[in-house]
Design an enzyme around this catalytic site. Structure first.
Site, PDB file in Angstrom:
ATOM      1  N   TRP A 153     -37.419  -2.721  31.267  1.00  0.00           N
ATOM      2  CA  TRP A 153     -36.562  -3.863  31.608  1.00  0.00           C
ATOM      3  C   TRP A 153     -36.026  -4.627  30.412  1.00  0.00           C
ATOM      4  O   TRP A 153     -35.299  -5.595  30.579  1.00  0.00           O
ATOM      5  CB  TRP A 153     -37.340  -4.829  32.508  1.00  0.00           C
ATOM      6  N   LYS A 200     -34.343   6.217  37.057  1.00  0.00           N
ATOM      7  CA  LYS A 200     -34.947   5.077  37.758  1.00  0.00           C
ATOM      8  C   LYS A 200     -35.035   3.879  36.822  1.00  0.00           C
ATOM      9  O   LYS A 200     -35.809   3.864  35.875  1.00  0.00           O
ATOM     10  CB  LYS A 200     -36.353   5.412  38.260  1.00  0.00           C
ATOM     11  N   GLU A 217     -37.963  -1.962  37.948  1.00  0.00           N
ATOM     12  CA  GLU A 217     -37.838  -2.735  39.198  1.00  0.00           C
ATOM     13  C   GLU A 217     -37.267  -4.129  38.948  1.00  0.00           C
ATOM     14  O   GLU A 217     -36.560  -4.681  39.787  1.00  0.00           O
ATOM     15  CB  GLU A 217     -39.221  -2.852  39.878  1.00  0.00           C
ATOM     16  N   SER A 230     -44.470   1.380  28.609  1.00  0.00           N
ATOM     17  CA  SER A 230     -45.769   1.084  28.001  1.00  0.00           C
ATOM     18  C   SER A 230     -46.554   2.360  27.711  1.00  0.00           C
ATOM     19  O   SER A 230     -46.365   3.386  28.370  1.00  0.00           O
ATOM     20  CB  SER A 230     -46.579   0.202  28.952  1.00  0.00           C
ATOM     21  N   ALA A 253     -49.618   2.757  28.373  1.00  0.00           N
ATOM     22  CA  ALA A 253     -50.498   3.020  29.516  1.00  0.00           C
ATOM     23  C   ALA A 253     -49.793   3.919  30.531  1.00  0.00           C
ATOM     24  O   ALA A 253     -50.367   4.908  31.006  1.00  0.00           O
ATOM     25  CB  ALA A 253     -50.909   1.706  30.166  1.00  0.00           C
ATOM     26  N   GLU A 273     -41.120   7.251  24.743  1.00  0.00           N
ATOM     27  CA  GLU A 273     -40.815   6.151  23.812  1.00  0.00           C
ATOM     28  C   GLU A 273     -41.671   4.982  24.258  1.00  0.00           C
ATOM     29  O   GLU A 273     -41.343   4.315  25.239  1.00  0.00           O
ATOM     30  CB  GLU A 273     -39.339   5.753  23.917  1.00  0.00           C
ATOM     31  N   LEU A 274     -42.767   4.723  23.539  1.00  0.00           N
ATOM     32  CA  LEU A 274     -43.731   3.737  24.024  1.00  0.00           C
ATOM     33  C   LEU A 274     -43.691   2.483  23.158  1.00  0.00           C
ATOM     34  O   LEU A 274     -42.737   2.259  22.438  1.00  0.00           O
ATOM     35  CB  LEU A 274     -45.114   4.387  24.076  1.00  0.00           C
ATOM     36  N   CYS A 320     -39.656  -3.153  21.828  1.00  0.00           N
ATOM     37  CA  CYS A 320     -40.734  -2.201  21.508  1.00  0.00           C
ATOM     38  C   CYS A 320     -41.027  -2.193  20.012  1.00  0.00           C
ATOM     39  O   CYS A 320     -42.157  -1.994  19.602  1.00  0.00           O
ATOM     40  CB  CYS A 320     -40.397  -0.812  22.016  1.00  0.00           C
ATOM     41  N   GLU A 329     -50.097  -4.740  22.236  1.00  0.00           N
ATOM     42  CA  GLU A 329     -48.691  -5.109  22.351  1.00  0.00           C
ATOM     43  C   GLU A 329     -48.567  -6.270  23.335  1.00  0.00           C
ATOM     44  O   GLU A 329     -49.023  -6.182  24.463  1.00  0.00           O
ATOM     45  CB  GLU A 329     -47.870  -3.916  22.845  1.00  0.00           C
ATOM     46  N   TRP A 369     -34.618   7.816  16.670  1.00  0.00           N
ATOM     47  CA  TRP A 369     -35.490   6.722  17.120  1.00  0.00           C
ATOM     48  C   TRP A 369     -36.669   7.282  17.886  1.00  0.00           C
ATOM     49  O   TRP A 369     -36.482   8.060  18.831  1.00  0.00           O
ATOM     50  CB  TRP A 369     -34.695   5.772  18.019  1.00  0.00           C
ATOM     51  N   LYS A 408     -47.963   8.454  16.381  1.00  0.00           N
ATOM     52  CA  LYS A 408     -49.226   8.073  17.026  1.00  0.00           C
ATOM     53  C   LYS A 408     -48.989   7.693  18.511  1.00  0.00           C
ATOM     54  O   LYS A 408     -48.235   8.378  19.204  1.00  0.00           O
ATOM     55  CB  LYS A 408     -49.897   6.935  16.225  1.00  0.00           C
TER      56      LYS A 408
HETATM   57  P1  NAP Z   1     -44.076   0.069  32.355  1.00  0.00           P
HETATM   58  O1  NAP Z   1     -45.056  -0.313  33.385  1.00  0.00           O
HETATM   59  O2  NAP Z   1     -44.450   1.111  31.369  1.00  0.00           O
HETATM   60  O3  NAP Z   1     -42.724   0.482  33.093  1.00  0.00           O
HETATM   61  C1  NAP Z   1     -41.653   1.208  32.519  1.00  0.00           C
HETATM   62  C2  NAP Z   1     -41.013   2.049  33.603  1.00  0.00           C
HETATM   63  O4  NAP Z   1     -41.956   3.006  34.108  1.00  0.00           O
HETATM   64  C3  NAP Z   1     -40.567   1.244  34.809  1.00  0.00           C
HETATM   65  O5  NAP Z   1     -39.389   1.809  35.325  1.00  0.00           O
HETATM   66  C4  NAP Z   1     -41.745   1.424  35.735  1.00  0.00           C
HETATM   67  O6  NAP Z   1     -41.482   1.175  37.071  1.00  0.00           O
HETATM   68  C5  NAP Z   1     -42.076   2.869  35.510  1.00  0.00           C
HETATM   69  N1  NAP Z   1     -43.423   3.243  35.929  1.00  0.00           N
HETATM   70  C6  NAP Z   1     -44.500   2.447  36.070  1.00  0.00           C
HETATM   71  N2  NAP Z   1     -45.557   3.161  36.501  1.00  0.00           N
HETATM   72  C7  NAP Z   1     -45.140   4.429  36.639  1.00  0.00           C
HETATM   73  C8  NAP Z   1     -45.774   5.643  37.059  1.00  0.00           C
HETATM   74  N3  NAP Z   1     -47.064   5.683  37.402  1.00  0.00           N
HETATM   75  N4  NAP Z   1     -45.042   6.769  37.081  1.00  0.00           N
HETATM   76  C9  NAP Z   1     -43.750   6.757  36.726  1.00  0.00           C
HETATM   77  N5  NAP Z   1     -43.096   5.642  36.335  1.00  0.00           N
HETATM   78  C10 NAP Z   1     -43.780   4.493  36.284  1.00  0.00           C
HETATM   79  O7  NAP Z   1     -43.658  -1.199  31.585  1.00  0.00           O
HETATM   80  P2  NAP Z   1     -43.403  -2.614  32.273  1.00  0.00           P
HETATM   81  O8  NAP Z   1     -44.193  -2.833  33.522  1.00  0.00           O
HETATM   82  O9  NAP Z   1     -41.968  -2.744  32.406  1.00  0.00           O
HETATM   83  O10 NAP Z   1     -43.992  -3.546  31.153  1.00  0.00           O
HETATM   84  C11 NAP Z   1     -45.386  -3.511  30.829  1.00  0.00           C
HETATM   85  C12 NAP Z   1     -45.564  -3.358  29.357  1.00  0.00           C
HETATM   86  O11 NAP Z   1     -44.930  -2.169  28.864  1.00  0.00           O
HETATM   87  C13 NAP Z   1     -44.909  -4.431  28.548  1.00  0.00           C
HETATM   88  O12 NAP Z   1     -45.597  -5.618  28.548  1.00  0.00           O
HETATM   89  C14 NAP Z   1     -44.826  -3.760  27.201  1.00  0.00           C
HETATM   90  O13 NAP Z   1     -46.056  -3.815  26.550  1.00  0.00           O
HETATM   91  C15 NAP Z   1     -44.492  -2.352  27.543  1.00  0.00           C
HETATM   92  N6  NAP Z   1     -43.045  -2.069  27.430  1.00  0.00           N
HETATM   93  C16 NAP Z   1     -42.618  -1.307  26.375  1.00  0.00           C
HETATM   94  C17 NAP Z   1     -41.276  -1.031  26.243  1.00  0.00           C
HETATM   95  C18 NAP Z   1     -40.735  -0.212  25.119  1.00  0.00           C
HETATM   96  O14 NAP Z   1     -39.528  -0.157  24.937  1.00  0.00           O
HETATM   97  N7  NAP Z   1     -41.541   0.465  24.348  1.00  0.00           N
HETATM   98  C19 NAP Z   1     -40.379  -1.521  27.174  1.00  0.00           C
HETATM   99  C20 NAP Z   1     -40.840  -2.282  28.253  1.00  0.00           C
HETATM  100  C21 NAP Z   1     -42.181  -2.526  28.360  1.00  0.00           C
HETATM  101  P3  NAP Z   1     -41.569  -0.325  37.654  1.00  0.00           P
HETATM  102  O15 NAP Z   1     -40.174  -0.713  37.697  1.00  0.00           O
HETATM  103  O16 NAP Z   1     -42.180  -0.239  38.975  1.00  0.00           O
HETATM  104  O17 NAP Z   1     -42.390  -1.138  36.722  1.00  0.00           O
HETATM  105 MG    MG Z   2     -43.910  -2.315  35.959  1.00  0.00          MG
END
Ligand code: NAP
Ligand code: MG
Length: 490
Positions: A155, A179, A182, A233, A235, A254-255, A288, A386, A452, A456
């Site tokens: 997002w 996708k 959300e 993320s 995770a 890309e995490l 990120c 993070e 980009w 690790k």
């Molecule tokens: P996220 O949970 O990793 O979500 C990223 C995308 O993956 C969203 O479209 C999410 O859907 C989807 N997703 C979530 N669980 C999934 C699964 N089990 N299988 C497939 N797709 C799945 O990140 P977030 O919730 O947006 O943010 C949480 C943390 O992620 C942040 O606080 C930050 O630390 C990190 N983050 C990193 C970046 C980066 O550019 N590296 C960008 C954003 C966030 P939903 O729409 O349902 O969440």
């Molecule tokens: Mg999410």
């Protein structure tokens, strides 16, 4: 929260803007007012299946991979032109939905258009090689599209992340199921409405809204999807990699990061202070590659913390659509609560130079104070995890070797920056740091022309540049025998 427009945004499936029949809906918020702007579908499994089937047909039977590279390029140029023509509308929507300042959203829209232009140009430069095999044969390496790409994005840069995914995939001849996050699906859905007119054939791009755990997970597990490109993320990256293993999909991840921004005493002081703040506070810190660990040589450390703090005081928080705003609200209540928790953790782990809480001046909205913690030890949680918000951890160091050790002491390796006027030292640092990008005397500029991605636990695979298109290409070896006689073995 009141729904200001009781309307369900359609998805793009097989070239049609499709109203979901799913009973489940996702409210999309304006994070500055906490009000619902609109609702999107939480796509049903059948709808995600339909999108994947459409992408499969467009790839296997629809002729997209056989379209000439020139034609694919022209379509991408048209998409770029459309984004430029609609940049004001898109930027406003992005800013309102994500909370980012409108001026930053305008930069993002220009970058998204540039991304489509770059890959539009690159489409005609995909070529193979002739291999010098020791025989009377012509040996070729041909580049072919991977197939159906499942693309899952976060997002923080909603339309730009969609562009980073769609543009190279389309240039390569892949078809896509994207996708959006959300929280921020609106600009991608706006784009969805234009793709047909730009010449994208039905099924080549499908955009489905839904939750990661359901729609996202289904795309990842689906046997008809050939590749997953994910940004988000660490995770969720781990979950995706495990799930993709069942069908041996190609995966690029890309995490996140915990990127060091390293300041030596000989750096230009004013530029350094600016770079430290820009590195960690741009886009509310929801980046990120945020330079969230600020490593400062001890001889300038007190002066540096003071100067950063003084300048941070002037950062103007405000509504995202106000052109004077330099920092908007965080994207969602969930992210707001997460960052507030880290502010509390930071208060127990280090000293507060500025911020650490919620600004008093807003009656609503997910605003947090730009926060600088100092005297942070690199083992602290605020230095290891993070946060994805405007929270900086300032860490002193004594020697160059200490800076390297601290910088590399992280599970992540996305980005780093080094500030010094000593070119020898700067280049030693560039070589010593384990990260996918090292800036020298700058932090954050990112160009579509340059690769980009992370080292690790920041992931693997590279987006952007010529590397970015490689991730959507297979290599086929072709061996053409030039002897007309039988082999004569039997
Ligand atoms: P996220 O949970 O990793 O979500 C990223 C995308 O993956 C969203 O479209 C999410 O859907 C989807 N997703 C979530 N669980 C999934 C699964 N089990 N299988 C497939 N797709 C799945 O990140 P977030 O919730 O947006 O943010 C949480 C943390 O992620 C942040 O606080 C930050 O630390 C990190 N983050 C990193 C970046 C980066 O550019 N590296 C960008 C954003 C966030 P939903 O729409 O349902 O969440
Ligand atoms: Mg999410």
């Amino acid at each position: 929260m009141p729904v200001t427009q009781s309307k369900l945004e359609p998805m793009l499936i097989d070239g049609e803007l499709t109203e979901s029949t799913s009973a489940s809906r996702i409210p999309v918020y304006d994070p500055s007012t906490e009000e619902v702007i609109v609702e999107v579908a939480d796509a049903s499994t059948a709808e995600v299946d339909a999108a994947i089937a459409a992408a499969r047909r467009a790839f296997d039977e629809g002729g997209w991979p056989q379209t000439t590279a020139q034609e694919r390029g022209r379509i991408l140029f048209r998409i770029a032109d459309k984004i430029r023509a609609e940049a004001a509308v898109l930027a406003e929507l992005e800013s309102r939905n994500s909370g980012k300042p409108i001026v930053e959203a305008e930069f993002d829209m220009a970058d998204a258009a540039t991304c489509f232009e770059y890959y539009g140009g690159l489409a005609t430069k995909i070529s193979g090689t002739v291999n010098p095999v020791p025989d009377n044969a012509l040996s070729l390496s041909m580049k072919e599209p991977v197939g159906v790409a499942g693309q899952i994005i976060p997002w923080n840069y909603p339309l730009l992340m969609a562009a980073w995914k769609l543009a190279p995939a389309l240039a390569a001849g892949c078809t896509c199921v994207l996708k959006p996050a959300e929280q921020t699906p609106l600009t991608a859905l706006k784009l969805a409405g234009w793709l047909g007119k730009c010449g994208v054939p039905p099924g080549v791009v499908n955009i489905v809204t839904g939750l990661g755990e359901t729609a996202g997970a289904h795309i990842v597990a689906h046997p008809q999807v050939d590749k997953i490109a994910f940004t988000g993320s660490a995770a969720v990256g781990k979950i995706i990699m495990k799930s993709a293993a069942d069908t041996l999909k190609r995966v690029t991840l890309e995490l996140g990061g915990k990127s060091p921004n390293i300041f030596f005493a000989d750096a230009d002081f004013e530029a350094a202070i600016d770079g430290a703040l820009f590195g960690v506070f741009i886009n509310q810190g929801e980046v990120c590659s945020a330079g969230s660990r600020i490593l400062v040589e001890r001889s300038i450390y007190p002066k540096f913390v003071d100067a950063m703090t003084e300048k941070a005081r002037a950062i103007k928080l405000g509504p995202p659509l106000d052109r004077a705003t330099k920092m908007g609200p965080l994207v969602s209540r969930e992210q707001f609560e997460r960052v507030r928790q880290y502010q509390a953790i930071g208060r127990s782990e280090a000293k507060v130079a500025i911020g650490g809480g919620q600004p008093k001046s807003f009656a609503r909205g997910y605003y947090v104070e730009p926060t600088i913690f100092y005297d942070v030890d690199n083992s602290a949680r605020i230095a290891r995890e993070e946060i994805f918000g405007p929270v900086a951890a300032v860490i002193p160091f004594d020697k160059e070797s200490d800076a390297v050790r601290i910088a590399n002491d992280s599970p992540f390796g996305l980005a780093a920056a080094v500030w010094s006027r000593d070119i020898y030292r700067a280049l030693r640092m560039v070589r010593a740091i384990r990260a996918g990008i090292v800036w020298v005397n700058h932090m954050q500029p990112t160009y579509v022309e340059a690769p980009w991605g992370g080292y690790k636990q920041s992931g693997f695979g590279r987006e952007l540049g010529v590397h970015g298109i490689d991730e959507y290409l297979e290599t086929k070896q072709v061996h053409i025998n030039l002897n007309e006689q039988p082999i004569g073995w039997y």
